[in-house]
Write a protein that holds these residues in place. Structure first.
Motif, mmCIF file in Angstrom:
data_model
loop_
_atom_site.group_PDB
_atom_site.id
_atom_site.type_symbol
_atom_site.label_atom_id
_atom_site.label_comp_id
_atom_site.label_asym_id
_atom_site.label_seq_id
_atom_site.Cartn_x
_atom_site.Cartn_y
_atom_site.Cartn_z
ATOM 1 N N ARG A 155 0.838 -1.216 0.000
ATOM 2 C CA ARG A 155 0.000 0.000 0.000
ATOM 3 C C ARG A 155 0.862 1.251 0.000
ATOM 4 N NH1 ARG A 155 -3.390 -2.960 3.573
ATOM 5 N NH2 ARG A 155 -2.302 -2.032 5.350
ATOM 6 N N LYS A 156 1.885 1.245 0.833
ATOM 7 C CA LYS A 156 2.772 2.412 0.931
ATOM 8 C C LYS A 156 3.505 2.650 -0.382
ATOM 9 C CE LYS A 156 3.898 5.406 4.152
ATOM 10 N NZ LYS A 156 2.870 6.196 4.850
ATOM 11 N N ARG A 157 3.985 1.581 -1.000
ATOM 12 C CA ARG A 157 4.724 1.735 -2.253
ATOM 13 C C ARG A 157 3.806 2.194 -3.385
ATOM 14 N NH1 ARG A 157 7.685 2.259 1.087
ATOM 15 N NH2 ARG A 157 9.135 0.737 1.936
ATOM 16 N N LYS A 158 2.585 1.675 -3.420
ATOM 17 C CA LYS A 158 1.667 2.055 -4.489
ATOM 18 C C LYS A 158 1.169 3.490 -4.356
ATOM 19 C CE LYS A 158 -0.103 -2.326 -6.255
ATOM 20 N NZ LYS A 158 -1.319 -3.081 -6.663
ATOM 21 N N GLU A 159 1.309 4.090 -3.164
ATOM 22 C CA GLU A 159 0.969 5.503 -3.001
ATOM 23 C C GLU A 159 1.855 6.378 -3.882
ATOM 24 O OE1 GLU A 159 1.291 6.627 1.059
ATOM 25 O OE2 GLU A 159 -0.470 5.508 1.706
#
Length: 224
Positions: A155-159
């Motif tokens: 989730r953090k990377r896809k932000e």
């Protein structure tokens, strides 16, 4: 399979027991044609109004890290980014390791799409090959706990939308073995996964080329 996966496999299988890959993976890549940077910055806070702690705000101001209108800059010297990560870590996003196609690792340049954005994110992944994140779990970690750890990272990377274009690698380090980890690896990475043994440690590695191909719609452990 990306070519660097074979290098990762070799590095994990052969490193000395005295060396911790979670801290020194980038050093191993000195032996290869790739460049690798630990704690590579991919986003920085956009607006001083987002900085809630007074000491963090004063750090940005006293070190001239904001422009006259209170916004962060598009570029920073490496030393400034490292100090922000130390003194105001809530206001910068770093990935575990960033792998580049050559030893000349591109310096990050940040931009915001909209005026009200919380983050300024990297503008481009040109010259970058992969994000590598390493998690240390235990022999007792359940499949649900491992999934939670992985999904939080994804989730953090896809932000950071640019990161969706490059490969994502997740490595789990276990001091021993854990039969639950392959279940999670298989679910999210399908056949793009392997197990690497090194003395008493086991490394479970999965990758998606690119990151955006990981399906987050379904779960190993569906929320109740």
């Amino acid at each position: 399979m990306p070519e660097f996966i074979k290098d990762l496999e070799t590095l994990l299988r052969t490193h000395s027991a005295l060396v911790d890959p979670k801290k020194s993976l980038h050093v191993y890549f000195n032996r290869t044609d790739y460049g690798c940077v630990k704690d590579y910055p991919v986003a920085i806070v956009h607006d001083q109004k987002r900085i809630k702690e007074e000491d963090a705000l004063q750090y940005f101001k006293k070190n001239y890290l904001l422009d006259e209108d209170g916004f962060s800059y598009d570029e920073y010297p490496k030393d400034d980014l490292e100090r922000i990560a130390t003194y105001a870590p809530k206001y910068i996003q770093n990935v575990g390791f960033m792998l580049a196609s050559t030893k000349d690792v591109p310096e990050p340049t940040f931009f915001n799409k909209f005026k009200g954005d919380y983050w300024k994110k990297i503008q481009s992944t040109e010259g970058l090959e992969a994000v590598i994140d390493i998690s240390a779990l235990t022999t007792e970690t359940s499949a649900c706990e491992a999934e939670d750890a992985l999904r939080a990272i994804i989730r953090k990377r896809k932000e950071v939308h640019q990161l969706k274009k490059i490969t994502f690698v997740w490595i789990v380090e276990i001091n021993g073995e854990n039969a639950n980890i392959p279940t999670v690896m298989k679910y999210y990475f399908e056949d793009s996964a392997m197990v690497v043994k090194n003395a008493r440690k086991t490394y479970y590695m999965g990758w998606s080329d690119p990151l955006q191909d990981i399906n987050m719609r379904y779960f190993v452990c569906p929320p109740e």
